[in-house]
Design an enzyme around this catalytic site. Structure first.
Site, PDB file in Angstrom:
ATOM      1  N   LYS A  95       0.814  -1.231   0.000  1.00  0.00           N
ATOM      2  CA  LYS A  95       0.000   0.000   0.000  1.00  0.00           C
ATOM      3  C   LYS A  95       0.837   1.266   0.000  1.00  0.00           C
ATOM      4  CE  LYS A  95      -4.540  -1.349   1.596  1.00  0.00           C
ATOM      5  NZ  LYS A  95      -4.392  -2.796   1.922  1.00  0.00           N
ATOM      6  N   GLU A 117     -10.923   7.388   3.961  1.00  0.00           N
ATOM      7  CA  GLU A 117     -11.631   6.479   4.855  1.00  0.00           C
ATOM      8  C   GLU A 117     -10.790   5.223   4.948  1.00  0.00           C
ATOM      9  OE1 GLU A 117     -12.297   6.521   1.613  1.00  0.00           O
ATOM     10  OE2 GLU A 117     -12.142   4.355   1.219  1.00  0.00           O
ATOM     11  N   SER A 382       1.717  -9.616  -1.248  1.00  0.00           N
ATOM     12  CA  SER A 382       1.412  -8.193  -1.039  1.00  0.00           C
ATOM     13  C   SER A 382       1.761  -7.652   0.338  1.00  0.00           C
ATOM     14  CB  SER A 382      -0.064  -7.936  -1.337  1.00  0.00           C
ATOM     15  OG  SER A 382      -0.885  -8.804  -0.580  1.00  0.00           O
TER      16      SER A 382
HETATM   17  C1  LIG Z   1      -5.136  -3.862   1.399  1.00  0.00           C
HETATM   18  C2  LIG Z   1      -4.396  -5.085   1.078  1.00  0.00           C
HETATM   19  C3  LIG Z   1      -4.734  -5.903  -0.013  1.00  0.00           C
HETATM   20  C4  LIG Z   1      -5.923  -5.647  -0.877  1.00  0.00           C
HETATM   21  O1  LIG Z   1      -5.899  -4.459  -1.595  1.00  0.00           O
HETATM   22  P1  LIG Z   1      -5.673  -4.448  -3.178  1.00  0.00           P
HETATM   23  O2  LIG Z   1      -5.990  -3.050  -3.545  1.00  0.00           O
HETATM   24  O3  LIG Z   1      -6.612  -5.441  -3.773  1.00  0.00           O
HETATM   25  O4  LIG Z   1      -4.267  -4.832  -3.417  1.00  0.00           O
HETATM   26  C5  LIG Z   1      -3.946  -7.011  -0.281  1.00  0.00           C
HETATM   27  N1  LIG Z   1      -2.890  -7.331   0.491  1.00  0.00           N
HETATM   28  C6  LIG Z   1      -2.531  -6.578   1.552  1.00  0.00           C
HETATM   29  C7  LIG Z   1      -1.360  -6.985   2.351  1.00  0.00           C
HETATM   30  C8  LIG Z   1      -3.269  -5.433   1.889  1.00  0.00           C
HETATM   31  O5  LIG Z   1      -2.908  -4.704   2.940  1.00  0.00           O
END
Ligand SMILES: *Cc1c(COP(=O)(O)O)cnc(C)c1O
Length: 403
Positions: A95, A117, A382
Site C-alpha cells: 500500500k 476512509e 502483497s
Molecule cells: C489492502 C491489502 C490488499 C488488498 O488491496 P488491493 O488493492 O486489492 O491490493 C492485499 N494485500 C494486503 C497486504 C493489503 O494490505
C-alpha cells in the site's frame, strides 16, 4: 508501433471499455478535473518522478526482491513458485507504493492535508505514514465498529500523528466512513486531497494508483528474467480493490503470461459469505465508477465477508472488470479455510508469515503448481502477516502443515 495496454487504457475520460469513469456529484467535478490535470503533467515530470524514485529506494526499501520458494515448490512436487516480496516494503505491505505517490502529488498540488476512509485500518496506517514523511496533516475516517475491532491500527495511526474520526451513524462501518470522509472533504476541497486506497473510485484514481503500483510489475519482470532467463508462465495476485494485482499485472499485461486474480470465497458461495466480485458480481456503479460489483436485492453494494479484512470489498477496480471481459484475466477464488492452510504452509516451508490477503494468492499458487507441474508461477506477496497472527491463532490454533 502498436500501443501497449498501459498507454491505451484508460481513455481520456477514465474508461477501460465500459468500466471506470467518474460518476460524481457536481461539487467534486472541478476538483477531480484539477487532480487529473495535475497528474497528467506530473507523470512526465522529471522532478516528480525522480523524487518518487528516491523515496522508493531510500525510504521504502525498493526494489523488493523476487525469491524462489524452493522448499515449498519441492514439497508440492509441481511448478516452481516465486514470490515478489512486497511484504518487505517499509510498513510491511504494497500500500505504501501508492500512498507515498499520492502524498507527493498532494505536495506538488500545494495541499496541506490528506483525507481518506479506512475499513480495517491498513490504508489509514499507510496514508498516515506518508503524511508523516511529507509533514502533511492526515484525517482518517473510520466506522465506530471498525475502530473497536481494529484497535492496533487505530493506535498506529494516532502514533503516526493522524487524526482518526469515528463515523457514528448507520452501521458504523466502511460505508459510513466513506460518507463521513466525503462530507469532510467537500468542506476543505481547496486544501485537502482525498487519497483513495486502491485502483477504485472515480477517474483518475484507478489510473493513478495502477501507475504508482506498476513499479511492482516492472521490477518483478526484470528480476525474474535475470534470475530465470525467461518470463514466468503464470502471475498470481489476490484482489480486494485490485491495487497489488494491477501493480504486478502491469509488468506482464502485453506478454504471453497467464494472469490470475484470486478473490476471497470466504465461507462459501452464498451472497454475504464471500467477496468474490469478479466471479459472482454484475455490472453497476459503486463509489463513483462503473464496474462489476456484488449487489443486494435492491441493487446496493451487498454485505461481504472474508477472513482477510483487506479483501472484503463488494466492488473491484474497473481495469480488472475490463480485463475479465476481454478474456485477459483468469478468475480464481480461495476460501477462508484454504487461506489458513496456505498461511501456515508458507510460514513453515519458507519462514515467511504472509498477510491473510496474500495467503489467498499463495493458496491458489499451491493449487496451480499441482495442475501445471512444468510451469513457473510468480506470486505477488502483497504483505506480511504480523497483523494477523493473534486473530489466526485465537480462531484456528496453530496448524502443522505436512505437504
Ligand atoms: C489492502 C491489502 C490488499 C488488498 O488491496 P488491493 O488493492 O486489492 O491490493 C492485499 N494485500 C494486503 C497486504 C493489503 O494490505
Amino acid at each position: 508501433m502498436k500501443k501497449s495496454h498501459l498507454q491505451k487504457f484508460p481513455d481520456s475520460e477514465g474508461f477501460f471499455g465500459r468500466f471506470g469513469g467518474a460518476y460524481i456529484p457536481d461539487v467534486l467535478k472541478d476538483e477531480f478535473e484539477r487532480i487529473t490535470k495535475a497528474y497528467m503533467k506530473l507523470r512526465r515530470s522529471h522532478d516528480f518522478l525522480s523524487e518518487l524514485r528516491r523515496i522508493r529506494k531510500h525510504y521504502q526499501g525498493r526494489p523488493t526482491p523476487v525469491y524462489h520458494a524452493k522448499r515449498l515448490s519441492e514439497a508440492l512436487g509441481g511448478a516452481q513458485i516465486y514470490l515478489k516480496r512486497e511484504d518487505l516494503n517499509h510498513m510491511g505491505a504494497h500500500k505504501l507504493n501508492h500512498c507515498m505517490a499520492e502524498a507527493l502529488l498532494a505536495k506538488y498540488m500545494g495541499k496541506k492535508k490528506l483525507i481518506a476512509e479506512t475499513g480495517a485500518g491498513q490504508h489509514g496506517v499507510a496514508l498516515a505514514t506518508a503524511a508523516a514523511y511529507f509533514g502533511l496533516e492526515c484525517e482518517i475516517h473510520m466506522g465506530e465498529v471498525d475502530i473497536a475491532k481494529e484497535h492496533p491500527n487505530v493506535v498506529r495511526m494516532k502514533i503516526l500523528g493522524a487524526e482518526v474520526i469515528p463515523a457514528t451513524h448507520g452501521l458504523k462501518t466502511l460505508k459510513e466512513a466513506v460518507d463521513s470522509a466525503f462530507e469532510s472533504y467537500v468542506k476543505q476541497i481547496d486544501t485537502a486531497l482525498y487519497a483513495i486506497g486502491s485502483v477504485v473510485g472515480p477517474h483518475p484514481f484507478p489510473m493513478m494508483v495502477r501507475d504508482f503500483q506498476s513499479v511492482v510489475g516492472f521490477e518483478a519482470k526484470e528480476q525474474f528474467m535475470e534470475m530465470v532467463g525467461f518470463l514466468p508462465d503464470n502471475v498470481v495476485a489476490c484482489v480486494g480493490g485490485g491495487s497489488n494485482a494491477m501493480g504486478i499485472f502491469s509488468g506482464f499485461i502485453d506478454d504471453e503470461v497467464e494472469l490470475y486474480a484470486v478473490e476471497p470465497l470466504g465461507k462459501g458461495t452464498k451472497l454475504g459469505e464471500h467477496a468474490a466480485t469478479l466471479m459472482y458480481g454484475d455490472e453497476g456503479v459503486i463509489h463513483g465508477f462503473n464496474t462489476i460489483m456484488l449487489k443486494d436485492e435492491n441493487g446496493e453494494p451487498a454485505p461481504v465477508h472474508s477472513i482477510a479484512s483487506g479483501l472484503d470489498y463488494p466492488g473491484v477496480g474497473p481495469e480488472q472488470a475490463y480485463l475479465k471481459e476481454i478474456g485477459r484475466l483468469n478468475i480464481a477464488a480461495i476460501t477462508d479455510e484454504e487461506t489458513i492452510d496456505a498461511f501456515f504452509a508458507l510460514s513453515q516451508y519458507e519462514g515467511i508469515i504472509p498477510a491473510l490477503e496474500s495467503a489467498h494468492a499463495v493458496a491458489y499458487a499451491m493449487k496451480l503448481a499441482k495442475e501445471k507441474p512444468n510451469d513457473t508461477i510468480l506470486v505477488n506477496l502483497s504483505g506480511r502477516g504480523d497483523k494477523d497472527i493473534d486473530y489466526v491463532v485465537e480462531n484456528y490454533g496453530v496448524r502443522e502443515i505436512k505437504l
